[in-house]
Design a protein around this motif. Structure first.
Motif, short mmCIF file in Angstrom:
data_model
loop_
_atom_site.label_atom_id
_atom_site.label_comp_id
_atom_site.label_asym_id
_atom_site.label_seq_id
_atom_site.Cartn_x
_atom_site.Cartn_y
_atom_site.Cartn_z
N ASP A 123 33.13 64.09 72.84
CA ASP A 123 32.55 65.10 73.41
C ASP A 123 32.69 66.55 72.85
OD1 ASP A 123 31.52 63.52 75.44
OD2 ASP A 123 32.95 63.83 76.96
N HIS A 124 33.84 66.58 72.36
CA HIS A 124 34.21 68.15 71.59
C HIS A 124 33.69 68.27 70.46
CE1 HIS A 124 37.31 69.93 74.16
NE2 HIS A 124 37.76 68.73 74.39
N LEU A 125 33.48 67.04 69.82
CA LEU A 125 32.92 66.94 68.28
C LEU A 125 31.24 67.51 68.43
CD1 LEU A 125 34.22 63.92 66.91
CD2 LEU A 125 34.90 66.04 66.35
N VAL A 126 30.53 67.04 69.57
CA VAL A 126 29.10 67.21 69.98
C VAL A 126 29.27 68.72 70.54
CG1 VAL A 126 27.21 66.97 71.39
CG2 VAL A 126 28.59 65.06 70.69
N SER A 127 30.09 68.96 71.29
CA SER A 127 30.13 70.68 71.76
C SER A 127 30.27 71.60 70.78
CB SER A 127 31.01 70.79 73.07
OG SER A 127 30.74 69.90 74.04
N GLY A 128 31.20 71.26 69.66
CA GLY A 128 31.48 72.27 68.74
C GLY A 128 30.52 72.34 67.36
N ALA A 129 29.57 71.27 67.18
CA ALA A 129 28.77 71.04 66.05
C ALA A 129 27.27 71.17 66.54
CB ALA A 129 29.20 70.18 64.91
N ALA A 130 27.00 70.36 67.31
CA ALA A 130 25.41 70.14 67.85
C ALA A 130 24.98 71.22 68.65
CB ALA A 130 25.22 68.72 68.12
N TYR A 131 25.85 71.36 69.77
CA TYR A 131 25.15 72.29 71.02
C TYR A 131 25.08 73.64 70.55
CZ TYR A 131 26.11 68.85 74.57
OH TYR A 131 25.88 67.67 75.23
N PRO A 132 25.84 74.56 69.74
CA PRO A 132 25.47 75.64 69.30
C PRO A 132 23.97 75.84 68.37
CG PRO A 132 27.65 75.54 68.81
CD PRO A 132 27.14 74.01 69.21
N ILE A 133 23.76 74.78 67.84
CA ILE A 133 22.68 74.68 67.04
C ILE A 133 21.36 74.52 67.95
CG2 ILE A 133 21.11 73.60 65.34
CD1 ILE A 133 23.97 72.96 63.74
N LEU A 134 21.66 73.40 68.87
CA LEU A 134 20.49 73.18 69.63
C LEU A 134 20.25 74.30 70.62
CD1 LEU A 134 21.78 69.49 70.75
CD2 LEU A 134 19.93 70.07 69.28
N GLU A 135 21.16 75.16 71.16
CA GLU A 135 20.96 76.05 72.22
C GLU A 135 20.34 77.40 71.44
OE1 GLU A 135 23.84 78.85 75.21
OE2 GLU A 135 24.86 77.43 73.70
N SER A 136 20.78 77.63 70.08
CA SER A 136 20.09 78.61 69.60
C SER A 136 18.64 78.22 69.30
CB SER A 136 20.46 78.70 67.87
OG SER A 136 20.55 77.64 67.22
N GLN A 137 18.19 77.26 69.01
CA GLN A 137 16.56 76.43 69.14
C GLN A 137 15.87 76.57 70.23
OE1 GLN A 137 15.27 76.36 66.05
NE2 GLN A 137 17.06 77.19 64.95
N GLY A 138 16.67 76.52 71.36
CA GLY A 138 16.11 76.51 72.72
C GLY A 138 15.73 75.27 73.17
N VAL A 139 16.34 74.15 72.48
CA VAL A 139 16.16 72.88 72.70
C VAL A 139 17.04 72.06 73.75
CG1 VAL A 139 14.48 72.47 70.85
CG2 VAL A 139 16.86 71.94 70.61
N LEU A 140 18.26 72.75 74.19
CA LEU A 140 19.23 72.17 75.01
C LEU A 140 18.96 72.49 76.39
CD1 LEU A 140 21.91 70.89 74.56
CD2 LEU A 140 23.07 73.11 74.69
N ARG A 141 18.93 71.29 77.32
CA ARG A 141 18.79 71.52 78.69
C ARG A 141 20.01 72.18 79.27
NH1 ARG A 141 16.25 65.74 80.53
NH2 ARG A 141 14.47 65.69 79.18
N PRO A 142 19.76 72.97 80.44
CA PRO A 142 20.73 73.64 81.15
C PRO A 142 21.63 72.73 81.88
CG PRO A 142 18.89 74.55 81.82
CD PRO A 142 18.31 73.70 80.86
#
Length: 551
Positions: free
Chosen positions: A526-545
């Motif tokens: 979970d920490h690997l996903v939160s640290g690497a993937a989520y910042p990019i997905l959030e900046s592109q607006g494709v991450l669900r809240p």
């Protein structure tokens, strides 16, 4: 026989005094420790504020050593300079005198009140801070009780020839008195306890006032010796400079004050006839004078200490930053790139921890447990260095993209450190428990754990690639691994329960070990996903809240 009993009574009273000081220190530190650390970090903008912060914090903790450890950690992390750290220690030395001032008054009658209130707070307090403050109140009551016991023990035996002979030698040679006071404080690790002990002897007439003042000087000197000796066996160079600077300040103060005791003693008695109060006042005035004299001289002293104790660079230290070039701070894109390279070093350390975890969990090598735990410290040091480096970049020179990249860097490094903490504290604890109790996984269970660790290692490589390339497709692939791990956890737990039913009723330890291990490995992922993937997905607006379905 009477002498033996007297020594036992004296030793017990001294031990009770030391334990009371310890309870006050630990109680206050547990109650306000994190808040005191934050306050200290905010109060180091000037020398005067640093002195005041050191005085206030040490007055609560009653331990200049504890304050010194906080300061040394800030200095080693690059958050404060050597001069403010030395200023804090000057204030800390004054702060240790305040409880001596309090206990020099006749407040023995309130001893039961302190103990009663402390026990009630400790036993019935609903909040941890209330119980910790109760612990401190009990410690204060024990200190008062110990002082009263010391006086009662010394009264019948103050005219014993052997005791008079011992303290007569101290009275005739001030240097011996200073050395004895320093040795006692070094052994007791508490100048407060030694000064209070000297005050008890002086009040009963066992030690003359001037000899008592010499012992107090020794107590001040001895309290600065322990940090130097502890730093000599390792530690950061900045922390050793702070400890050595504090020792030099106190040693010079003792050398100057010692020949003047013949003048200071009568003046103190004329000002304060009560010998206990006179010693307490001398203790405070000495530290105030040292602080006033050396505060303007801390700049040259800092340069001298830097030359005496240069930074020792170990090229093989994995926790030493390699890419954080300070010359690149004026160019944010290059500085961010340097920080990114250092963050990838953290990923390499975490990969080594995952390999160590596999060997510790499925093998029989106990040394891999301790070796893997130590790597968590390397992650912490690298993460701290990266944060301190990013803070030093001029915020006005950062573009919007630079700020976004800096935030992603912080998220990546912080999550890697948290993942390492889980491996060190949780997974390695389970591995150590398995080895200690002789527990063994089934063949299928061991294979499932190996598969999870291998997949975790693969996801770590993917996280490093996502962090560097900021590719949206790769970020989606890594984010999907969170759901995969969730399903793997459910399947592994279900298979484990099935094997338990087939094998019969096992011990509770074997039942808990496997699911806890799988759950912790999922948390690492979970920490690997939160640290690497989520910042990019959030900046592109494709991450669900939220994962919840809409109503």
């Amino acid at each position: 026989m009477d002498t033996t009993l007297t020594l036992l009574d004296l030793g017990g009273a001294v031990a009770l005094l030391l334990w009371g000081v310890h309870m006050v220190q630990t109680g206050v530190q547990r109650a306000f420790g994190p808040g005191l650390r934050r306050f200290l970090g905010l109060a180091l903008s000037s020398r005067a504020k640093a002195v005041a912060a050191g005085l206030g914090i040490t007055a609560l903790l009653q331990s200049s050593t504890a304050t010194g450890l906080m300061v040394a950690s800030f200095a080693s992390e690059g958050l404060i300079g050597l001069v403010p750290a030395l200023a804090v220690m000057l204030g800390a030395n004054v702060g240790t005198t305040l409880i001596v001032q309090l206990l020099s008054f006749d407040i023995a009658r309130v001893t039961p009140l302190f103990v009663l209130i402390g026990v009630m707070m400790f036993r019935h307090g609903s909040e941890p801070r209330t119980r910790d403050l109760g612990r401190a109140a009990i410690g204060l009551g024990l200190m008062l009780l110990a002082l009263s016991q010391l006086l009662s023990v010394m009264t019948p035996y103050e005219d014993v020839p052997s005791l008079r002979m011992l303290f007569g030698a101290i009275a005739t040679d001030r240097v011996v008195a200073v050395l004895l006071g320093a040795a006692l404080t070094w052994a007791a690790h508490s100048s407060v306890a030694v000064v209070l002990l000297v005050m008890s002897f002086t009040v009963k007439g066992v030690v003359p006032l001037e000899a008592g003042m010499a012992l107090v000087l020794g107590a001040n000197l001895g309290s600065a010796i322990n940090p130097v000796l502890e730093g000599a066996h390792g530690g950061d160079a900045t922390g050793r400079r702070v400890a050595l600077g504090n020792l030099i300040n106190r040693a010079i103060g003792c050398v100057v004050a010692l020949p003047l005791l013949g003048l200071i003693g009568p003046a103190m008695v004329e000002y304060q006839p009560n010998l206990s109060r006179a010693l307490a006042d001398f203790h405070t005035v000495f530290n105030l004078a040292v602080a006033a004299v050396f505060l303007p001289l801390l700049g040259p002293m800092g340069r001298l200490l830097t030359r005496l104790l240069p930074e020792h660079v170990d090229p093989h230290d994995p926790g030493r930053p390699l890419h954080l070039d300070t010359n690149a701070l004026e160019t944010p894109p290059i500085a961010l790139g340097n920080a990114g390279r250092e963050a990838l070093r953290m990923a390499e350390v975490l990969a080594e921890m995952i390999r160590g975890a596999e060997e510790a969990i499925t093998g029989d090598d106990r040394s891999r447990v301790s070796a893997t735990k130590r790597m968590s410290g390397t992650l912490e040091r690298l993460n701290t260095a990266i944060k301190a480096y990013l803070v030093r970049i001029d915020p006005d020179a950062l573009s919007e993209a630079d700020e976004r990249r800096a935030a992603a860097l912080l998220a990546f490094a912080t999550n890697l450190e948290h993942a390492g903490d889980i491996l060190s504290r949780n997974v390695m604890a389970l591995a150590a428990k398995r080895l200690k109790r002789g527990l063994a996984f089934s063949k299928d269970g061991e294979a499932e754990i190996r598969d999870l660790l291998h997949r975790l290692a693969t996801n770590l490589n993917t996280a490093g690639a996502v962090f560097m390339t900021e590719d949206l497709r790769a970020a989606r692939i890594l984010a999907d691994e969170k759901a995969v791990f969730r399903d793997l956890e459910a399947k592994a737990t279900e298979a484990h329960l099935r094997r338990l039913r087939e094998a019969g009723t096992p011990t509770a330890e074997a039942t808990e070990l496997y699911p806890d291990l799988v759950r912790d490995l999922k948390r690492v992922n979970d920490h690997l996903v939160s640290g690497a993937a989520y910042p990019i997905l959030e900046s592109q607006g494709v991450l669900r809240p939220s994962r919840l379905r809409g109503e």
